[in-house]
Design an enzyme around this catalytic site. Structure first.
Site, PDB file in Angstrom:
ATOM      1  N   ASP A   1     -66.594  56.920 -60.720  1.00 38.57           N
ATOM      2  CA  ASP A   1     -67.408  58.065 -61.129  1.00 38.57           C
ATOM      3  C   ASP A   1     -66.625  58.897 -62.143  1.00 38.57           C
ATOM      4  O   ASP A   1     -65.576  59.444 -61.812  1.00 38.57           O
ATOM      5  CB  ASP A   1     -67.747  58.899 -59.882  1.00 38.57           C
ATOM      6  CG  ASP A   1     -68.418  60.217 -60.234  1.00 38.57           C
ATOM      7  OD1 ASP A   1     -69.040  60.295 -61.318  1.00 38.57           O
ATOM      8  OD2 ASP A   1     -68.323  61.151 -59.412  1.00 38.57           O
TER       9      ASP A   1
ATOM     10  N   ASP B   1     -70.405  63.365 -60.183  1.00 38.86           N
ATOM     11  CA  ASP B   1     -71.605  63.539 -59.354  1.00 38.86           C
ATOM     12  C   ASP B   1     -71.552  62.686 -58.085  1.00 38.86           C
ATOM     13  O   ASP B   1     -72.540  62.565 -57.365  1.00 38.86           O
ATOM     14  CB  ASP B   1     -72.882  63.247 -60.160  1.00 38.86           C
ATOM     15  CG  ASP B   1     -72.919  61.815 -60.694  1.00 38.86           C
ATOM     16  OD1 ASP B   1     -71.981  61.040 -60.398  1.00 38.86           O
ATOM     17  OD2 ASP B   1     -73.876  61.465 -61.400  1.00 38.86           O
TER      18      ASP B   1
ATOM     19  N   ASP C   1     -70.583  55.205 -62.688  1.00 37.52           N
ATOM     20  CA  ASP C   1     -71.387  55.207 -63.916  1.00 37.52           C
ATOM     21  C   ASP C   1     -70.830  54.199 -64.931  1.00 37.52           C
ATOM     22  O   ASP C   1     -69.767  53.592 -64.725  1.00 37.52           O
ATOM     23  CB  ASP C   1     -71.448  56.613 -64.519  1.00 37.52           C
ATOM     24  CG  ASP C   1     -70.096  57.322 -64.457  1.00 37.52           C
ATOM     25  OD1 ASP C   1     -69.106  56.690 -64.849  1.00 37.52           O
ATOM     26  OD2 ASP C   1     -70.034  58.473 -63.989  1.00 37.52           O
TER      27      ASP C   1
ATOM     28  N   ASP D   1     -82.952  38.796 -59.710  1.00 39.06           N
ATOM     29  CA  ASP D   1     -83.169  39.261 -58.346  1.00 39.06           C
ATOM     30  C   ASP D   1     -84.378  38.566 -57.722  1.00 39.06           C
ATOM     31  O   ASP D   1     -85.434  38.463 -58.356  1.00 39.06           O
ATOM     32  CB  ASP D   1     -83.421  40.776 -58.410  1.00 39.06           C
ATOM     33  CG  ASP D   1     -83.482  41.412 -57.044  1.00 39.06           C
ATOM     34  OD1 ASP D   1     -82.421  41.557 -56.424  1.00 39.06           O
ATOM     35  OD2 ASP D   1     -84.596  41.776 -56.594  1.00 39.06           O
TER      36      ASP D   1
ATOM     37  N   GLU E   1     -81.178  34.454 -57.748  1.00 41.03           N
ATOM     38  CA  GLU E   1     -80.977  34.707 -56.320  1.00 41.03           C
ATOM     39  C   GLU E   1     -82.160  34.083 -55.588  1.00 41.03           C
ATOM     40  O   GLU E   1     -83.305  34.424 -55.859  1.00 41.03           O
ATOM     41  CB  GLU E   1     -80.934  36.208 -56.051  1.00 41.03           C
ATOM     42  CG  GLU E   1     -80.704  36.508 -54.573  1.00 41.03           C
ATOM     43  CD  GLU E   1     -81.231  37.873 -54.141  1.00 41.03           C
ATOM     44  OE1 GLU E   1     -80.633  38.466 -53.231  1.00 41.03           O
ATOM     45  OE2 GLU E   1     -82.245  38.359 -54.693  1.00 41.03           O
TER      46      GLU E   1
END
Ligand code: NOJ
Length: 537
Positions: A22, A26, A30, A201, A270
């Site tokens: 990070d 926050d 990121d 996915d 996947e």
């Protein structure tokens, strides 16, 4: 080796961006955080990164619910941040794969906002809509893997919509050619930006049975899961109709035709179906996906017999297709905890890195696997994953494998200056990157040394695989290509074992760094606890 086939035998490092680093305080990782630590990733000796979703999303499923396929969520940064990650990764010799969640969107996607509004809008059939049964109940018995029925009532249309995952992840209707075209166009956006590959996915969930037939019940003794627990009602049925429909194949061919316009671009699907290995064999090939992975080695069974049967079954069904193996990811309990017994975790962690990257195929290595991270204990109050909240306390969800990377032993493991979205445990801070960097014998340095060594072993990168009839707990196979023939043996237990090799003429050990080395004495394999032998054969 043809440069466009870089993905064959590659090690793909999975970055879960929320938990990597990070940089803006926050509590959530990121893209600039990834940028900052790409040198670290390159130091591991991996070939590529796969970044879990960073697209615009309400984050109900932490990014696997996409509201805009072409935008970066502000939580993670900007499109320019992504371009910087891509450029720096390429400069370091790392390929970049991104997660494409095609089968469903977020409930906040514009397509869904339009589709749900009426029964006659231009996108009215972009999702799977169906009338209630005469008694008001859902159209059929399909269930959501994350709990409850797979249908949610939409008052604006007076109809139900299908969601194989959360109710906020409506399934797209891939039977509609316009949906396929729009989806491929979104994929093209990222290929044009320069990404090297896609992790797809739930790729066998794109299509459903248009007759909406009920799934048949499954006998109790067959309710073992692939990424879900046996007491999840989802395990009570055969998922014959809500996914893995024949129409999926044609779509994969169109997707492949698009990918083939970008030299070197690859795809990794996947796959989780009633027979995932058979589905992999169907989905992977010259005209379909480049690679597939399933949940077969992401389960609790870790016996040598199970691993052997899994690999052999796939080899028999898919002798020419290219598998990818994973024993850890963001969906399952970390391998060291799942397959270990709480003792000598570091020794086990080193063995597991060697094991997963010695099978025939490519490898997904999940962030933290190179540190030997254990599953983190998360209390109910800290739980984030809706899947875990729904099935608590029997199943605690996926937060325990998603806690932040421990970079240092400082506050929050050096992951963030603020309270992270999931806690960093003391146990993880004790085995931080910083601590392991400084220890020549650490899991981290072992993984680096092993992966570097593996790159020089053509049989491990591209060779065939054939198992020897070793007794439990020994997993033993031969990897062979034109240039090299290599015996590989693992002792999957915590006690020394010995075994006389059936053919031992020329077996002579090769030193593989980063492992607990065994020996061959007079044709007898001697393997210490969690020991490993690589030998010319
Ligand atoms: C599989 C992903 O790996 C998982 O994290 C996600 O929740 C589901 N697909 C739904 O997108």
């Amino acid at each position: 080796m043809d440069n466009n086939r870089w993905w064959r035998g590659a090690v793909i490092y999975q970055i879960y961006p929320r938990s990597f680093l990070d940089t803006d305080g926050d509590g959530v990782g990121d893209l600039p955080g990834i940028l900052d630590r790409l040198d670290y990733v390159a130091s591991l000796g991996v070939d590529a990164i796969w970044i879990s979703p960073f697209f615009k999303s309400p984050m109900a499923d932490f990014g696997y619910d996409i509201a805009d396929y072409r935008a970066v969520d502000p939580l993670f940064g900007t499109l320019e941040d992504f371009d910087r990650v891509l450029a720096k990764a390429h400069g370091l010799g790392l390929r970049v794969m991104i997660d494409q969640v095609l089968s469903h969107t977020s409930i906040e996607h514009d397509w869904f906002t339009e589709s749900r509004a009426s029964r006659d809008n231009p996108k009215h059939d972009w999702y799977v809509w169906a009338d209630a049964q005469p008694d008001g109940t859902p159209p059929n018995n399909w269930l959501s893997i994350f709990g409850g029925v797979a249908w949610r009532w939409e008052p604006r249309r007076g109809q139900y919509f299908l969601h194989n995952f959360l109710a906020s992840q409506p399934d797209l209707n891939f039977h509609n050619p316009a949906v396929q075209a729009a989806t491929l166009d979104n994929v093209k956006f990222w290929l044009d930006r320069g990404v090297d590959g896609l992790r797809l996915d739930a790729i066998n969930s794109c299509f459903h049975d248009t007759k909406l037939r009920d799934n048949p019940p499954k006998p109790v003794e067959l309710r073992f899961g692939r990424g879900f627990s046996a007491d999840n009602p989802y395990a009570f049925q055969y998922h014959w109709y809500n996914n893995t429909q024949p129409e999926n194949l044609r779509f994969l061919e169109d997707l492949r035709a698009l990918l083939d316009r970008y030299p070197g671009a690859t795809s990794l699907g996947e796959i989780s179906s009633e027979d995932s290995l058979a589905t992999m064999a169907e989905y992977v090939g010259e005209q379909r996906l480049h690679m597939g992975y399933s949940f077969e080695l992401l389960t609790d069974d870790r016996s040598a017999a199970y691993i052997r049967t899994t690999v052999e079954t796939l080899e028999a069904k898919m002798p020419h297709g290219w598998p990818c193996w994973a024993i850890s990811n963001h969906d399952v309990v970390r391998a060291v905890s799942r397959w270990g017994n709480g003792t000598d975790d570091a020794v086990l962690a080193k063995q597991l890195v060697a094991l997963v990257s010695s099978l025939r195929g490519s490898v997904c290595l999940y962030q933290g696997e190179e540190l030997g991270l254990t599953e983190a204990e998360i209390g109910f109050d800290d739980l984030q994953d809706p899947y875990g909240i729904a099935f608590w306390p029997n199943f605690k969800g996926r937060d325990g494998c998603r806690t932040p990377m421990p970079w240092t032993d400082g506050p929050n493991g050096g992951f963030s200056d603020e309270k992270p979205w999931l806690p960093v445990s003391d146990a993880h801070r004790a085995i931080s990157v910083k601590a392991q960097d400084a220890d020549a014998d650490s899991v981290l340095n072992g993984a680096r040394a092993f992966l570097k060594w593996r790159k020089q072993q053509p049989a491990l990168l591209h060779g065939s695989i054939a198992f020897l009839d070793a007794p439990e707990p020994i997993l033993c196979f031969v990897r062979r290509d034109a240039a090299q023939s290599m015996l590989v043996a693992f002792n999957l237990s915590d006690a020394q074992v010995e075994w006389t090799l059936p053919e031992h003429g020329a077996a002579s050990p090769i030193e593989a760094p980063g492992t607990t080395a065994g020996a061959i004495r007079d044709g007898r394999l001697v393997l210490p606890a969690r020991g490993v032998v690589f030998a010319t054969f």
